[in-house]
Design a protein around this motif. Structure first.
Motif, short mmCIF file in Angstrom:
data_model
loop_
_atom_site.label_atom_id
_atom_site.label_comp_id
_atom_site.label_asym_id
_atom_site.label_seq_id
_atom_site.Cartn_x
_atom_site.Cartn_y
_atom_site.Cartn_z
N ASP A 150 -5.48 8.05 6.74
CA ASP A 150 -4.74 7.05 6.55
C ASP A 150 -4.85 5.81 7.55
O ASP A 150 -5.04 4.81 7.10
N GLN A 198 -6.12 2.16 7.16
CA GLN A 198 -5.27 0.91 7.23
C GLN A 198 -6.12 -0.05 8.42
O GLN A 198 -5.91 -1.19 8.50
N ARG A 252 -8.67 -2.20 6.79
CA ARG A 252 -8.11 -3.20 5.92
C ARG A 252 -7.45 -4.18 6.99
O ARG A 252 -7.63 -5.53 6.60
N GLN A 253 -6.98 -3.72 8.04
CA GLN A 253 -6.48 -4.79 8.88
C GLN A 253 -7.33 -5.65 9.55
O GLN A 253 -7.42 -6.95 9.85
N LEU A 287 -0.15 -5.73 5.94
CA LEU A 287 0.16 -4.46 4.97
C LEU A 287 1.47 -4.40 5.17
O LEU A 287 2.34 -4.43 6.09
N TYR A 289 0.65 -1.18 0.07
CA TYR A 289 0.06 0.08 0.09
C TYR A 289 0.91 1.38 0.01
O TYR A 289 2.04 1.55 0.42
N GLU A 307 4.28 -1.29 3.52
CA GLU A 307 4.38 -0.07 2.55
C GLU A 307 5.07 -0.18 1.39
O GLU A 307 6.22 -0.83 1.23
#
Length: 295
Positions: free
Chosen positions: A142, A146, A149-150, A156, A133, A158
């Motif tokens: 942000d 995140q 998503r988590q 994840l 990402y 970077e």
């Protein structure tokens, strides 16, 4: 943005998605900065008139805000235990083959449909996936992105500085997912809609280095908050005699060709907020600058 997400979270998934699409088309498309979108559509569809390009821009904004509104509902959208799943999968047999062999894959997709589905769907099926990402410019936004998503089980990494981690994950049999349709300044000049465009070769290089498949995954929006995920056949690597650099470049040409076909079929679902091609007259300067850096 946080108020928008709070409203989306309170609504059921379909009304939330519909609200986001309406807001993107009717409000953001008029207030947002669409200059790069217009420039990108002009390159990709030179035959289209300005009215048609404006229609595509509004549709693209609508799709983006539908995606944003669906963030709080990713768990429901990707839920595989539901008697009426919101995501249908084509070529599920490929995933089963990975399970049988214990191999990994380098999955890649484009900013089309809802590109977050791939990252949420794999963990929902019990398949670990590391997602690459790029952090959002707004730290609060942000953090929220995140967080959601988590919550879906995505691991994840970077974009910058994560190559070693990705190599370890692939080496241990864990697949990775990447979005690779946008401009990358450190990329290579690869044809895209018959124009040279700076494009990352990292997915091809990762697949070649770890001897894993490079697999296109298309996420199609088929209805409000309902999707079709199509797992396409892997990109064919050229002969090893070509050397890794030329192999990666040829595979990346294939990747861009795949994206072209998807975008031509559903141009209004392509998110192209950032400039994809160099301004007229600057392409040659970019190539010269890249040669100097490589020297």
């Amino acid at each position: 943005m946080l108020l928008f997400w709070a409203m989306a979270r309170l609504l059921p998934v379909e009304p939330a998605s519909a609200m986001g699409r309406w807001f993107g088309r009717k409000v953001v498309s008029r207030l947002g900065d669409s200059r790069y979108m217009r420039a990108n559509y002009r390159v990709a569809f030179p035959e289209a008139g300005e009215a048609e390009i404006t229609r595509l821009i509004r549709k693209s904004w609508g799709n983006l805000w539908a995606v944003l509104a669906e963030f709080p509902h990713l768990g429901k959208i990707c839920d595989r235990s539901s008697p009426d799943p919101r995501v249908e999968i084509e070529n599920h047999a490929y995933l089963e083959e990975l399970d049988r062999t214990g191999r990994a894959a380098v999955f890649f997709t484009a900013h089309m449909g809802n590109w977050e589905i791939l990252g949420g769907l794999m963990p929902a099926m019990g398949r670990p996936l590391t997602v690459v990402y790029t952090p959002q410019s707004n730290p609060l936004v942000d953090a929220m992105v995140q967080y959601w998503r988590q919550r879906q089980g995505m691991k994840l990494v970077e974009k910058h500085g994560g190559i070693r981690i990705l190599l370890r994950r692939l080496g241990s049999g864990e697949s990775i997912g990447l979005l690779v349709d946008q401009r990358v300044d450190e990329g290579e000049h690869v044809p895209f809609f018959e124009r040279s465009a700076l494009t990352t070769t990292a997915p091809a290089r990762l697949a070649l280095r770890t001897r894993n498949d490079l697999v296109p995954v298309r996420v199609e929006r088929v209805a409000t908050a309902r999707y079709r995920v199509i797992i396409h056949p892997p990109v064919s690597p050229p002969h090893e005699e070509m050397g890794t650099d030329k192999q990666a470049l040829e595979m990346t040409r294939q990747v861009n060709g795949i994206f072209e076909r998807w975008i031509r079929e559903e141009p209004g679902e392509w998110l192209c907020l950032k400039r994809r091609w160099a301004k007229p007259g600057k392409e040659l300067k970019e190539k010269r600058k890249k040669k100097r850096r490589a020297a």
